[in-house]
Write an enzyme that holds these catalytic residues in place. Structure first.
Site, PDB file in Angstrom:
ATOM      1  CG  HIS A   1      -2.005   0.829   1.386  1.00 54.91           C
ATOM      2  ND1 HIS A   1      -2.443   1.752   0.342  1.00 54.91           N
ATOM      3  CD2 HIS A   1      -2.948   1.127   2.269  1.00 54.91           C
ATOM      4  CE1 HIS A   1      -3.670   2.566   0.586  1.00 54.91           C
ATOM      5  NE2 HIS A   1      -3.706   2.172   1.773  1.00 54.91           N
TER       6      HIS A   1
ATOM      7  CG  HIS B   1      -4.094   0.962  -8.440  1.00 51.61           C
ATOM      8  ND1 HIS B   1      -5.469   0.544  -7.943  1.00 51.61           N
ATOM      9  CD2 HIS B   1      -3.575   1.613  -7.529  1.00 51.61           C
ATOM     10  CE1 HIS B   1      -5.743   1.283  -7.041  1.00 51.61           C
ATOM     11  NE2 HIS B   1      -4.585   2.125  -6.412  1.00 51.61           N
TER      12      HIS B   1
ATOM     13  CG  ASP C   1       2.891   4.412  -3.617  1.00 51.09           C
ATOM     14  OD1 ASP C   1       2.944   5.647  -3.140  1.00 51.09           O
ATOM     15  OD2 ASP C   1       2.267   3.682  -3.491  1.00 51.09           O
TER      16      ASP C   1
END
Ligand code: CMC
Length: 437
Positions: free
Chosen positions: A268, A307, A363
């Protein structure tokens, strides 16, 4: 028969059932009437990791993963990132509308008013070991706020709730800044209420002996934009933790700490730190093909790729890439960018990644920007957590105000033994394998 229905034939009993379909979903509880006999518990759904289960109705964040769309309260993320400040977006998430000028002034002043940490909290943070991970510090300190504000327990009073929400949004950067300075051995810098939310955070991070810290406007804007992009993301792992823990009517500090704990994981929010570790491991552009080959052979993952929802591209990653260019004009180019660009290029041309619809996520590039700004990788997930506090609290409020919500409590499918006869200690046979889990 109404068109918005689903007809099911239970082949065990030849019984037919008609279930309503609402918003593209059937209610799992409607399946419980499907039984083989009076002693049957009724049909359940089995959905590990919630791959296809809606756990709530929500009007906060909309994602269309196939088309790469992200909207907060209906506004495209691109417009918000280009034209708003983070505090405007936090207001939007929490109250459903963008603030007017007067509302924003009041909101910003309320937040600024609550940025100071109680001495007990500052002392608490002094106790961390010199090399404590900042996410561990953030999670524990947010939980510790619960000991300073016991009145937060009254989660049914909307005014009291709002008070705690303001405190949490205001204090998150103050805690994060102390976590950062603690690792450097620097004393904490108290908030400066004349500065905006993000500039004040930068001052608490980096002010040394100068009488007033002046943030570089390009870097301050970039950090604020990153805050906007990270503010909420629908029913992800940490939002689900927030709703699940909050459904027990736990106070908002402990509940937010639980959500932050979920965020800390490398699958995450912890992925941004893991991306930098991966780029360090790769070391140079020419090593990228070998690294990709290793990943494809099942040795590790490409961190910052993939994702659960986005299967086209992550719109946040696109904006972050543009922001990176602005930051590098001030800080100089981060050498890791070349490795990252090469990784992206090779992966996007590779069948393994194309077939699985794996694209760079939020990210992938954020860490490279944070590092160029002067943050150590250990701080990256904390930077994700600060704005996400607003999203978690919006999700928490929505859950509490939803009359259909109750304490979150999934079912299980039992795979253990039937009832067994108890054996006293001196009659037990050794089962070496029983410790293997
Ligand atoms: N690198 C290589 N292979 C991958 C990756 C990756 N990053 N992500 C997924 N796969 C493969 C996976 O092995 C599986 O292959 P197969 O079908 O052969 O078994 C397939 O793609 C489907 O993956 P999954 O694990 O079923 O997908 P998921 O929806 O359960 O997981 C994810 C989503 C984000 C956890 C995963 O893509 C991942 O671990 N990515 C790396 C960590 C990361 O960047 N996380 C940040 C997510 S975005 C921000 C946030 O949520 O905080």
């Amino acid at each position: 028969m109404a068109q918005d229905t689903l007809t099911i034939i239970d082949n065990r009993t030849q019984q037919t059932y008609t279930l309503p379909i609402e918003n593209g979903a059937i209610r799992a509880m409607d399946l419980r009437q499907i039984k083989t006999g009076p002693d049957d518990f009724g049909l359940m759904t089995y959905d590990p990791a919630f791959m296809n289960t809606a756990s709530c109705r929500s009007s906060i964040t909309f994602i269309d993963g196939e088309r790469g769309i992200l909207r907060y309260r209906g506004y495209p993320i691109e417009a918000l990132a280009a034209q708003c400040t983070f505090l405007e977006v936090a207001y939007l998430l929490l109250f459903g509308e963008l603030p007017t000028e007067a509302e924003l002034t009041r909101w910003a002043s309320e937040i600024a008013h609550h940025t100071v940490l109680h001495t007990a909290i500052e002392k608490f943070m002094e106790g961390f070991r010199y090399n404590a991970h900042p996410m561990g510090m953030l999670v524990s300190t947010v939980a510790a706020l619960s000991s300073v504000y016991p009145e937060a327990n009254d989660i049914h009073d909307p005014e009291n709730r709002l008070h705690q929400i303001v405190r949490l949004i205001a204090k998150a950067p103050s805690i994060a800044a102390i976590a950062y300075r603690h690792s450097k051995g620097f004393p904490c810098v108290h908030p400066d209420s004349e500065l905006g939310y993000t500039e004040n955070f930068m001052s608490m991070l980096w002010k040394m002996a100068e009488p007033k810290y002046v943030a570089n406007p390009v870097l301050a804007r970039a950090l604020d934009t990153l805050f906007i992009l990270h503010a909420d993301h629908e029913q992800n792992c940490s939002a689900n933790a927030m709703r699940s823990v909050g459904s027990a009517h736990t106070d908002p500090y402990l509940t937010t700490a639980a959500a932050a704990a979920a965020l800390a994981g490398p699958l995450h929010g912890g992925a941004n730190e893991a991306v930098l570790q991966m780029l360090d491991e790769i070391g140079a552009k020419q090593n990228v093909p070998a690294y990709v080959k290793k990943v494809k052979a099942g040795h590790g993952k490409l961190m910052g790729f993939g994702h659960r929802v986005y299967k086209n591209y992550d719109p946040r990653a696109k904006i972050i890439k543009q922001t990176a260019e602005q930051v590098f004009e001030v800080t100089g180019r981060n050498a890791k960018l070349d490795i990252a660009l090469e990784l992206e290029r090779i992966a996007l041309e590779d069948d393994y990644f194309i077939k699985r619809k794996l694209y760079p996520n939020v990210d992938f590039y954020s860490g490279i920007i944070y590092q160029a700004m002067g943050f150590t990788p250990k701080m990256f997930t904390v930077l994700f957590a600060i704005p996400r506090v607003a999203g978690w609290l919006a999700q928490w409020q929505e859950m509490l105000n939803d009359p259909e919500q109750k304490i979150a409590r999934p079912r299980q499918i039992w795979t253990g033994p039937e009832v067994r006869e108890f054996a006293p200690l001196n009659k037990r046979a050794s089962a070496a394998s029983s410790r293997e889990t």
